[in-house]
Motif scaffolding. Structure first.
Motif, PDB file in Angstrom:
ATOM      1  N   ASP A  12      14.098  -4.521   9.187  1.00 47.00           N
ATOM      2  CA  ASP A  12      13.219  -4.825  10.309  1.00 47.00           C
ATOM      3  C   ASP A  12      11.849  -4.139   9.992  1.00 47.00           C
ATOM      4  OD1 ASP A  12      12.479  -5.053  12.985  1.00 47.00           O
ATOM      5  OD2 ASP A  12      13.617  -3.367  13.668  1.00 47.00           O
ATOM      6  N   SER A  13      10.797  -4.683  10.589  1.00 47.10           N
ATOM      7  CA  SER A  13       9.584  -4.182  10.353  1.00 47.10           C
ATOM      8  C   SER A  13       8.580  -4.335  12.028  1.00 47.10           C
ATOM      9  CB  SER A  13       8.823  -5.139   9.387  1.00 47.10           C
ATOM     10  OG  SER A  13       7.448  -4.923   9.260  1.00 47.10           O
ATOM     11  N   ARG A  14       8.092  -3.329  11.967  1.00 43.53           N
ATOM     12  CA  ARG A  14       7.367  -3.264  13.308  1.00 43.53           C
ATOM     13  C   ARG A  14       5.698  -2.618  13.048  1.00 43.53           C
ATOM     14  NH1 ARG A  14      11.953  -0.778  17.610  1.00 43.53           N
ATOM     15  NH2 ARG A  14      13.693  -1.966  16.547  1.00 43.53           N
ATOM     16  N   PRO A  15       5.086  -3.397  13.743  1.00 42.43           N
ATOM     17  CA  PRO A  15       3.516  -3.045  13.531  1.00 42.43           C
ATOM     18  C   PRO A  15       3.282  -1.557  14.300  1.00 42.43           C
ATOM     19  CG  PRO A  15       3.708  -4.621  15.258  1.00 42.43           C
ATOM     20  CD  PRO A  15       4.956  -4.512  14.675  1.00 42.43           C
ATOM     21  N   THR A  16       2.566  -0.607  13.534  1.00 37.25           N
ATOM     22  CA  THR A  16       2.173   0.504  14.007  1.00 37.25           C
ATOM     23  C   THR A  16       1.105   1.008  13.130  1.00 37.25           C
ATOM     24  OG1 THR A  16       2.803   2.711  14.759  1.00 37.25           O
ATOM     25  CG2 THR A  16       3.865   1.851  13.063  1.00 37.25           C
ATOM     26  N   THR A  17      -0.103   1.777  13.744  1.00 39.30           N
ATOM     27  CA  THR A  17      -1.028   2.034  12.863  1.00 39.30           C
ATOM     28  C   THR A  17      -0.631   3.135  11.818  1.00 39.30           C
ATOM     29  OG1 THR A  17      -2.216   1.792  15.076  1.00 39.30           O
ATOM     30  CG2 THR A  17      -3.342   2.929  13.102  1.00 39.30           C
ATOM     31  N   GLU A  18      -0.722   2.693  10.742  1.00 37.16           N
ATOM     32  CA  GLU A  18      -0.805   3.742   9.593  1.00 37.16           C
ATOM     33  C   GLU A  18       0.038   5.102   9.951  1.00 37.16           C
ATOM     34  OE1 GLU A  18      -3.436   5.418   5.913  1.00 37.16           O
ATOM     35  OE2 GLU A  18      -4.154   4.003   7.506  1.00 37.16           O
ATOM     36  N   PRO A  19       1.454   5.009  10.175  1.00 39.30           N
ATOM     37  CA  PRO A  19       2.161   6.253  10.394  1.00 39.30           C
ATOM     38  C   PRO A  19       1.937   6.976   9.462  1.00 39.30           C
ATOM     39  CG  PRO A  19       3.577   4.360   9.932  1.00 39.30           C
ATOM     40  CD  PRO A  19       2.335   3.787  10.019  1.00 39.30           C
ATOM     41  N   SER A  20       1.365   8.208   9.607  1.00 43.44           N
ATOM     42  CA  SER A  20       1.668   9.456   8.754  1.00 43.44           C
ATOM     43  C   SER A  20       2.625  10.290   8.491  1.00 43.44           C
ATOM     44  CB  SER A  20       0.164  10.404   8.798  1.00 43.44           C
ATOM     45  OG  SER A  20       0.367  10.876   9.995  1.00 43.44           O
TER      46      SER A  20
ATOM     47  N   GLY B 243       0.574  -1.094  -0.085  1.00 42.38           N
ATOM     48  CA  GLY B 243      -0.067   0.014  -0.056  1.00 42.38           C
ATOM     49  C   GLY B 243       0.726   1.392  -0.034  1.00 42.38           C
ATOM     50  N   LEU B 244       0.150   2.398   0.390  1.00 39.34           N
ATOM     51  CA  LEU B 244       0.721   3.625   0.104  1.00 39.34           C
ATOM     52  C   LEU B 244       1.895   3.866   1.214  1.00 39.34           C
ATOM     53  CD1 LEU B 244      -2.519   6.030  -0.534  1.00 39.34           C
ATOM     54  CD2 LEU B 244      -0.931   4.856  -2.317  1.00 39.34           C
ATOM     55  N   VAL B 245       2.876   4.697   0.837  1.00 40.29           N
ATOM     56  CA  VAL B 245       4.034   5.128   1.910  1.00 40.29           C
ATOM     57  C   VAL B 245       4.099   6.560   1.864  1.00 40.29           C
ATOM     58  CG1 VAL B 245       6.141   4.812   2.453  1.00 40.29           C
ATOM     59  CG2 VAL B 245       5.137   2.740   1.493  1.00 40.29           C
ATOM     60  N   ARG B 246       3.656   7.115   3.129  1.00 41.02           N
ATOM     61  CA  ARG B 246       3.616   8.679   3.086  1.00 41.02           C
ATOM     62  C   ARG B 246       4.839   9.196   3.481  1.00 41.02           C
ATOM     63  NH1 ARG B 246      -0.629  11.830   1.782  1.00 41.02           N
ATOM     64  NH2 ARG B 246      -2.596  10.553   1.373  1.00 41.02           N
ATOM     65  N   GLY B 247       5.577   8.457   4.460  1.00 41.63           N
ATOM     66  CA  GLY B 247       6.645   8.945   5.571  1.00 41.63           C
ATOM     67  C   GLY B 247       7.996   8.458   5.084  1.00 41.63           C
ATOM     68  N   VAL B 248       8.944   9.234   4.902  1.00 38.10           N
ATOM     69  CA  VAL B 248      10.337   8.599   4.661  1.00 38.10           C
ATOM     70  C   VAL B 248      11.491   9.451   5.595  1.00 38.10           C
ATOM     71  CG1 VAL B 248      12.169   8.077   2.959  1.00 38.10           C
ATOM     72  CG2 VAL B 248       9.854   7.880   2.290  1.00 38.10           C
ATOM     73  N   ALA B 249      12.358   8.773   6.259  1.00 40.28           N
ATOM     74  CA  ALA B 249      13.441   9.476   6.777  1.00 40.28           C
ATOM     75  C   ALA B 249      14.473   8.788   6.948  1.00 40.28           C
ATOM     76  CB  ALA B 249      13.126   9.560   8.548  1.00 40.28           C
TER      77      ALA B 249
ATOM     78  N   ALA C 292       0.379   2.532   4.871  1.00 32.61           N
ATOM     79  CA  ALA C 292      -0.855   2.130   5.017  1.00 32.61           C
ATOM     80  C   ALA C 292      -1.044   0.735   5.503  1.00 32.61           C
ATOM     81  CB  ALA C 292      -1.774   2.495   3.875  1.00 32.61           C
ATOM     82  N   ASP C 293      -0.081   0.043   5.353  1.00 32.78           N
ATOM     83  CA  ASP C 293      -0.182  -1.467   5.754  1.00 32.78           C
ATOM     84  C   ASP C 293       0.126  -1.413   7.309  1.00 32.78           C
ATOM     85  OD1 ASP C 293       2.342  -0.979   5.784  1.00 32.78           O
ATOM     86  OD2 ASP C 293       3.025  -2.607   4.366  1.00 32.78           O
ATOM     87  N   ASP C 294       0.339  -0.286   8.009  1.00 32.03           N
ATOM     88  CA  ASP C 294       0.218  -0.516   9.395  1.00 32.03           C
ATOM     89  C   ASP C 294       1.413  -1.059   9.854  1.00 32.03           C
ATOM     90  OD1 ASP C 294      -2.324   0.525   9.568  1.00 32.03           O
ATOM     91  OD2 ASP C 294      -3.265  -1.367  10.432  1.00 32.03           O
ATOM     92  N   THR C 295       2.673  -0.661   9.238  1.00 32.90           N
ATOM     93  CA  THR C 295       3.975  -0.950   9.721  1.00 32.90           C
ATOM     94  C   THR C 295       4.946   0.121   9.483  1.00 32.90           C
ATOM     95  OG1 THR C 295       4.712  -1.914   7.367  1.00 32.90           O
ATOM     96  CG2 THR C 295       3.801  -3.433   8.863  1.00 32.90           C
ATOM     97  N   MET C 296       5.905   0.008  10.247  1.00 32.96           N
ATOM     98  CA  MET C 296       7.029   1.006  10.122  1.00 32.96           C
ATOM     99  C   MET C 296       8.326  -0.098   9.836  1.00 32.96           C
ATOM    100  SD  MET C 296       9.534   2.873  12.878  1.00 32.96           S
ATOM    101  CE  MET C 296      10.154   1.324  13.216  1.00 32.96           C
ATOM    102  N   ARG C 297       9.036   0.396   8.607  1.00 29.60           N
ATOM    103  CA  ARG C 297      10.001  -0.506   8.106  1.00 29.60           C
ATOM    104  C   ARG C 297      11.236  -0.127   8.083  1.00 29.60           C
ATOM    105  NH1 ARG C 297       7.382  -5.170   4.731  1.00 29.60           N
ATOM    106  NH2 ARG C 297       5.030  -4.973   5.457  1.00 29.60           N
TER     107      ARG C 297
END
Length: 350
Positions: free
Chosen positions: A262-270, A225-231, A246-251
């Motif tokens: 690494d991949s960690r579950p978190t609610t759709e980080p914007s 799904g969509l990815v809105r945040g990159v750092a 939007a897949d409720d993960t931070m990777r």
């Protein structure tokens, strides 16, 4: 009242926003609010869309892009405004990045007015503008150094990412990205001494781009799904990217190999930011607040999560008030800057 989550998603406490209260989950550490000023004192009647930091006359300052088309500065020790608001944009300021130009601290800002502008922060005035090249809003900006000169990478609704020489405000080469959909986010890093950029598109892969060559090095694939945040930051001496989808993960990605580490579950980080705190790489995500096995709340109810990327401690959550914006950053000195309708706070870990 603001929710403060444990890492399992259940509320741990509720704190009045006026306290700027910050609590960890599990690690035993504390984040303390150095100061907490009302958003009206920062941005008039406008919402803070973006924030960055720099050093001006020996003091660390926040540079804030606002919904009311102004750029403002705050002293990170006192929380007081620095100088007058910088005006020139004709619509909301969407992105802010800082760098140095001829030894002077400057900010680069992007706006819904379709322009990017360069500001001399000591003089409090605009010194350059990227003119009439975008067809629509310019969503984000990141800075780096290419062949000894400061440059900026911008991301636009017209599906392009572009590289700019900040001394001349002229585009370098062709478009870095020319997509069929919006480019939402961009971050920069150094890979083997070479400046690179990571971009996120509305419909397409995350791209890793060699800025000197002006061509892709690879893609970061794995989000559904969509990815809105990159750092970007560094982990064990390696440049890494942190993304939220939007897949409720931070990777987390190794930028040398373009592999997920690494991949960690978190609610759709914007919103995503990353940096070093006490020498450890952390990521900060802003997302909708969700009770375990319950519905998502609306966009005015949000929670910040701070993740230790070394994996040596559990993730902690921080809250300084309700209605978080997407304006957050980790400063080079290890402070977390975060804005909301309740205020803009500089947080220090203790």
């Amino acid at each position: 009242m603001s929710p403060i989550e444990q890492s399992d998603g259940f509320p741990a406490a509720v704190a009045p926003a006026r306290e700027g209260a910050v609590f960890p989950a599990g690690s035993g550490a504390r984040w303390r609010t150095d100061w907490d000023s009302r958003i009206e004192a920062v941005s008039g009647n406008g919402w803070a869309n973006a924030v960055a930091s720099t050093v001006l006359d020996g003091r660390e300052v926040a540079v804030i892009g606002t919904e009311d088309a102004t750029v403002r500065m705050l002293d990170l020790v006192t929380g007081l405004p620095v100088g007058e608001p910088l005006t020139g944009h004709e619509d909301s300021v969407m992105g802010v990045a800082t760098t140095a130009l001829d030894g002077r601290p400057v900010a680069v800002t992007t706006s819904r007015d379709g322009t990017a502008r360069v500001w001399d922060l000591a003089a409090g005035e605009q010194i350059g503008q990227m003119l009439d090249l975008y067809r629509g809003p310019v969503n984000a900006v990141a800075t780096t150094v290419l062949n000894g000169r400061p440059v900026a990478v911008t991301a636009g609704d017209d599906g392009t990412a572009r590289l700019w020489d900040l001394a001349t405000c002229e585009q370098i080469g062709d478009h870095l990205v020319y997509a069929d959909s919006e480019v939402w986010a961009v971050a920069t890093a150094l890979l083997g001494g070479r400046p690179i950029a990571v971009t996120s598109e509305a419909e397409g892969p995350l791209q890793v781009i060699d800025l000197a060559a002006g061509r892709p090095l690879g893609e970061l694939t794995g989000h559904d799904g969509l990815v809105r945040g990159v750092a970007t930051t560094a982990l064990d001496g390696r440049p890494i990217a942190v993304t939220g989808g939007a897949d409720d993960t931070m990777r987390v990605w190794d930028l040398a190999t373009c592999e997920q580490i690494d991949s960690r579950p978190t609610t759709e980080p914007s919103a995503i930011s990353a940096g070093l705190v006490d020498g450890r790489p952390v990521a900060v995500t802003s997302a909708q607040y969700v009770l375990a096995d319950g519905p998502r709340h609306d966009n005015t109810d949000r929670v910040l999560r701070v993740w230790d990327l070394t994996g040596r401690e559990p993730a902690g959550q921080v809250v300084d008030g309700p209605w978080f914006s997407e304006a957050q950053t980790v400063t080079p000195r290890g402070r977390l800057l975060v804005s909301s309708y309740a205020g803009l706070a500089a947080l220090t870990r203790h």
